[in-house]
Design a protein around this motif. Structure first.
Motif, PDB file in Angstrom:
ATOM      1  N   SER A 126       0.821  -1.201   0.000  1.00 59.32           N
ATOM      2  CA  SER A 126       0.000   0.000   0.000  1.00 59.32           C
ATOM      3  C   SER A 126       0.860   1.257   0.000  1.00 59.32           C
ATOM      4  O   SER A 126       2.049   1.208   0.317  1.00 59.32           O
ATOM      5  CB  SER A 126      -0.911   0.039   1.244  1.00 59.32           C
ATOM      6  N   ARG A 127       0.221   2.360  -0.312  1.00 62.77           N
ATOM      7  CA  ARG A 127       0.879   3.656  -0.196  1.00 62.77           C
ATOM      8  C   ARG A 127       1.200   3.945   1.266  1.00 62.77           C
ATOM      9  O   ARG A 127       0.487   3.529   2.179  1.00 62.77           O
ATOM     10  CB  ARG A 127      -0.027   4.753  -0.768  1.00 62.77           C
TER      11      ARG A 127
ATOM     12  N   GLY B  55       4.348  12.329   1.968  1.00 65.75           N
ATOM     13  CA  GLY B  55       4.168  11.220   1.040  1.00 65.75           C
ATOM     14  C   GLY B  55       5.331  11.082   0.078  1.00 65.75           C
ATOM     15  O   GLY B  55       6.334  11.799   0.169  1.00 65.75           O
TER      16      GLY B  55
ATOM     17  N   ASP C 180       5.191   6.692  -6.337  1.00 65.31           N
ATOM     18  CA  ASP C 180       4.416   5.466  -6.169  1.00 65.31           C
ATOM     19  C   ASP C 180       3.966   4.946  -7.532  1.00 65.31           C
ATOM     20  O   ASP C 180       3.648   5.732  -8.436  1.00 65.31           O
ATOM     21  CB  ASP C 180       3.174   5.730  -5.314  1.00 65.31           C
TER      22      ASP C 180
ATOM     23  N   GLU D 201      -1.991   2.235  -9.129  1.00 67.04           N
ATOM     24  CA  GLU D 201      -2.671   1.121  -8.471  1.00 67.04           C
ATOM     25  C   GLU D 201      -2.903  -0.001  -9.464  1.00 67.04           C
ATOM     26  O   GLU D 201      -3.276   0.231 -10.626  1.00 67.04           O
ATOM     27  CB  GLU D 201      -4.008   1.575  -7.877  1.00 67.04           C
TER      28      GLU D 201
ATOM     29  N   GLY E 212      -3.409   2.108  -4.020  1.00 67.82           N
ATOM     30  CA  GLY E 212      -3.045   3.513  -4.016  1.00 67.82           C
ATOM     31  C   GLY E 212      -3.482   4.286  -2.787  1.00 67.82           C
ATOM     32  O   GLY E 212      -2.970   5.378  -2.526  1.00 67.82           O
TER      33      GLY E 212
ATOM     34  N   VAL F 147      -3.596   5.173   1.176  1.00 67.92           N
ATOM     35  CA  VAL F 147      -2.585   5.076   2.227  1.00 67.92           C
ATOM     36  C   VAL F 147      -2.953   3.949   3.191  1.00 67.92           C
ATOM     37  O   VAL F 147      -4.060   3.907   3.733  1.00 67.92           O
ATOM     38  CB  VAL F 147      -2.455   6.407   3.001  1.00 67.92           C
TER      39      VAL F 147
END
Length: 247
Positions: free
Chosen positions: A117-118, A130, A134, A137, A201, A203
């Motif tokens: 996960s983020r 953040g 990333d 997703e 995607g 958090v």
């Protein structure tokens, strides 16, 4: 009832941080037919966790002789009952809904063997930061994580501490890799070579940044040891990749 096991190795815990991790589990809303168990495994025979955490039938606390984080995680795995295994370090915090999202991805996509996960860094002043790079997703094909790691100076595209993985695969890989400070990276690299993963995607974790964390210490980036463990993790990944190719 299906079970997801959250495994937390504990060593000299800060009471407020361990309690925050516990509260983040209490706040999870589970999908119908699922329950969580928290496997707290103490690295060293001090009973610190027992003195901090309240009694809860969902929480199982045990201890082992001081052996390091990888061995401690693996001894926790030996006590876990869940078909899915989720990592949670003693100073981190799960975000609301993350267990449900992990379970949904795994149940709806049987080809997916692990989920990440983020992450947001949780700074000492309570603010969060953040990451800009990333992945989108969706599924992570076998080999993608290893290639990215090799091409970006051993920096992963996803955060290994967020992993939720099928127990069968984790056991087949030997659990967490017995290297200092990078046991979760070693496990993720191995899993990512032999199976399909998935990146969520939303958090899923607040990763606490504070002076006492292991990865903030100078020993974590000491050049000789760092090079040795990166070399071994990479060799393991390459070897597993080679074994996956048709002969």
């Amino acid at each position: 009832m299906s079970v997801i096991s959250i495994i937390t190795p504990v060593y000299k815990p800060v009471p407020e941080q361990l309690l925050a991790a516990y509260r983040s589990l209490q706040e999870q809303r589970m999908p119908e037919g699922w329950a969580w168990e928290w496997i707290v495994q103490e690295d060293g025979e001090t009973d610190a966790a027992c003195s901090i955490l309240p009694e809860d039938e969902r929480v199982s606390i045990s201890r082992n002789r001081h052996s390091g984080v990888a061995i401690t995680r693996n001894l926790g795995l030996a006590r876990a009952r869940g078909s899915l295994v989720k990592n949670l370090d003693q100073d981190d915090i799960l975000t609301p809904g993350v267990l449900g999202r992990d379970i949904q991805v795994m149940t709806e996509n049987p080809e997916v063997q692990w989920v990440t996960s983020r992450v947001l860094d949780l700074l000492p002043d309570g603010s969060t930061v953040g990451f800009e790079n990333d992945p989108p997703e969706g599924p992570l094909a076998p080999g993608l994580v290893l290639r990215h790691w090799q091409e970006h100076n051993y920096r992963l595209p996803v955060h290994p501490t967020t992993i939720c993985i099928r127990r069968d695969l984790l056991v087949a890989l030997g659990g967490w890799m017995s290297v200092p400070g990078s046991d979760d990276t070693g496990m993720l690299i191995a899993a990512s070579v032999v199976s399909t993963g998935y990146f969520v995607g939303e958090v899923g974790l607040l990763y606490r940044k504070w002076p006492g964390q292991v990865t903030a210490g100078a020993s974590h980036t000491e050049p000789v040891e760092w090079k040795l463990r990166m070399s071994l993790i990479e060799e393991r990944g390459r070897t597993l990749a080679a074994l996956q190719r048709p002969s």
